[in-house]
Design a protein around this motif. Structure first.
Motif, PDB file in Angstrom:
ATOM      1  N   GLY A 113      81.654 103.884  43.584  1.00  0.00           N
ATOM      2  CA  GLY A 113      80.332 103.287  43.320  1.00  0.00           C
ATOM      3  C   GLY A 113      80.210 102.329  44.361  1.00  0.00           C
ATOM      4  O   GLY A 113      78.894 102.005  44.651  1.00  0.00           O
ATOM      5  N   THR A 114      81.154 101.605  44.879  1.00  0.00           N
ATOM      6  CA  THR A 114      80.741 100.573  45.971  1.00  0.00           C
ATOM      7  C   THR A 114      80.698 101.274  47.187  1.00  0.00           C
ATOM      8  O   THR A 114      79.646 100.772  47.983  1.00  0.00           O
ATOM      9  CB  THR A 114      82.231  99.860  46.354  1.00  0.00           C
ATOM     10  OG1 THR A 114      82.932  99.262  45.183  1.00  0.00           O
ATOM     11  CG2 THR A 114      82.136  98.876  47.337  1.00  0.00           C
ATOM     12  N   PHE A 115      81.157 102.402  47.703  1.00  0.00           N
ATOM     13  CA  PHE A 115      80.627 103.154  48.745  1.00  0.00           C
ATOM     14  C   PHE A 115      79.079 103.814  48.387  1.00  0.00           C
ATOM     15  O   PHE A 115      78.388 103.891  49.456  1.00  0.00           O
ATOM     16  CB  PHE A 115      81.666 104.397  49.196  1.00  0.00           C
ATOM     17  CG  PHE A 115      82.801 103.662  49.852  1.00  0.00           C
ATOM     18  CD1 PHE A 115      82.715 103.002  50.939  1.00  0.00           C
ATOM     19  CD2 PHE A 115      84.067 104.109  49.357  1.00  0.00           C
ATOM     20  CE1 PHE A 115      83.977 102.410  51.762  1.00  0.00           C
ATOM     21  CE2 PHE A 115      85.294 103.534  50.014  1.00  0.00           C
ATOM     22  CZ  PHE A 115      84.914 102.803  51.146  1.00  0.00           C
ATOM     23  N   ALA A 116      78.988 104.150  46.911  1.00  0.00           N
ATOM     24  CA  ALA A 116      77.627 104.714  46.893  1.00  0.00           C
ATOM     25  C   ALA A 116      76.383 103.886  46.919  1.00  0.00           C
ATOM     26  O   ALA A 116      75.260 104.268  47.349  1.00  0.00           O
ATOM     27  CB  ALA A 116      77.717 105.471  45.252  1.00  0.00           C
ATOM     28  N   THR A 117      76.747 102.664  46.900  1.00  0.00           N
ATOM     29  CA  THR A 117      75.642 101.467  47.032  1.00  0.00           C
ATOM     30  C   THR A 117      75.190 101.643  48.410  1.00  0.00           C
ATOM     31  O   THR A 117      73.917 101.243  48.605  1.00  0.00           O
ATOM     32  CB  THR A 117      76.032 100.324  46.704  1.00  0.00           C
ATOM     33  OG1 THR A 117      77.140  99.785  47.354  1.00  0.00           O
ATOM     34  CG2 THR A 117      76.422 100.163  45.186  1.00  0.00           C
TER      35      THR A 117
ATOM     36  N   PRO B  41      70.249 101.172  43.912  1.00  0.00           N
ATOM     37  CA  PRO B  41      71.345 100.584  42.900  1.00  0.00           C
ATOM     38  C   PRO B  41      71.093 101.058  41.557  1.00  0.00           C
ATOM     39  O   PRO B  41      72.074 101.265  40.813  1.00  0.00           O
ATOM     40  CB  PRO B  41      70.916  99.095  42.765  1.00  0.00           C
ATOM     41  CG  PRO B  41      70.368  98.801  44.343  1.00  0.00           C
ATOM     42  CD  PRO B  41      69.669 100.244  44.559  1.00  0.00           C
ATOM     43  N   TYR B  42      69.792 101.415  40.846  1.00  0.00           N
ATOM     44  CA  TYR B  42      69.838 101.894  39.684  1.00  0.00           C
ATOM     45  C   TYR B  42      70.322 103.444  39.484  1.00  0.00           C
ATOM     46  O   TYR B  42      70.967 103.399  38.468  1.00  0.00           O
ATOM     47  CB  TYR B  42      68.295 101.964  39.294  1.00  0.00           C
ATOM     48  CG  TYR B  42      67.648 102.899  39.920  1.00  0.00           C
ATOM     49  CD1 TYR B  42      67.284 103.952  39.168  1.00  0.00           C
ATOM     50  CD2 TYR B  42      66.656 102.682  41.166  1.00  0.00           C
ATOM     51  CE1 TYR B  42      66.565 104.982  39.570  1.00  0.00           C
ATOM     52  CE2 TYR B  42      66.234 103.439  41.448  1.00  0.00           C
ATOM     53  CZ  TYR B  42      65.759 104.924  40.936  1.00  0.00           C
ATOM     54  OH  TYR B  42      64.978 105.748  41.563  1.00  0.00           O
ATOM     55  N   ILE B  43      70.562 103.970  40.391  1.00  0.00           N
ATOM     56  CA  ILE B  43      71.106 105.432  40.313  1.00  0.00           C
ATOM     57  C   ILE B  43      72.591 105.013  40.185  1.00  0.00           C
ATOM     58  O   ILE B  43      73.195 105.681  39.460  1.00  0.00           O
ATOM     59  CB  ILE B  43      70.672 106.112  41.618  1.00  0.00           C
ATOM     60  CG1 ILE B  43      69.230 106.538  41.582  1.00  0.00           C
ATOM     61  CG2 ILE B  43      71.524 107.638  41.524  1.00  0.00           C
ATOM     62  CD1 ILE B  43      68.643 107.415  42.603  1.00  0.00           C
TER      63      ILE B  43
END
Length: 89
Positions: A69-73, A78-80
């Motif tokens: 999740g940290t890398f995905a930001t 952010p909502y995704i």
């Protein structure tokens, strides 16, 4: 209840404040009660010799989700990311 008060349907300013305070105290009571109950159940059902290994096995997937999740930001809105992480948890 706090969301209802925030939206204007709480029944007045003074009443809304006490609704939020009581809701907060109930939530804090439940959260505060969780840790002792979890520790009691863990000591009852998980053998002491294996407790560390078993807890680490369950902690590993959670850490993978947090790192993902940290890398995905960096790449997604952010909502995704919040939706994906909520689905995984």
């Amino acid at each position: 209840i706090p969301a209802l008060c925030r939206g204007g349907g709480g029944g007045g300013e003074g009443n809304c404040f006490w609704n939020v305070v009581v809701s907060f105290l109930i939530m804090e009571f439940c959260v505060g009660l969780f840790m002792p109950v979890a520790g009691t159940l863990r000591s009852k059902y998980v053998p002491d010799a294996l407790q560390g290994a078993i807890l680490n096995i369950f902690r590993l997937p959670l850490n993978v989700v947090v790192v993902a999740g940290t890398f995905a930001t960096d790449h997604l809105e952010p909502y995704i990311v919040f939706g994906l992480i909520s689905t995984l948890l």
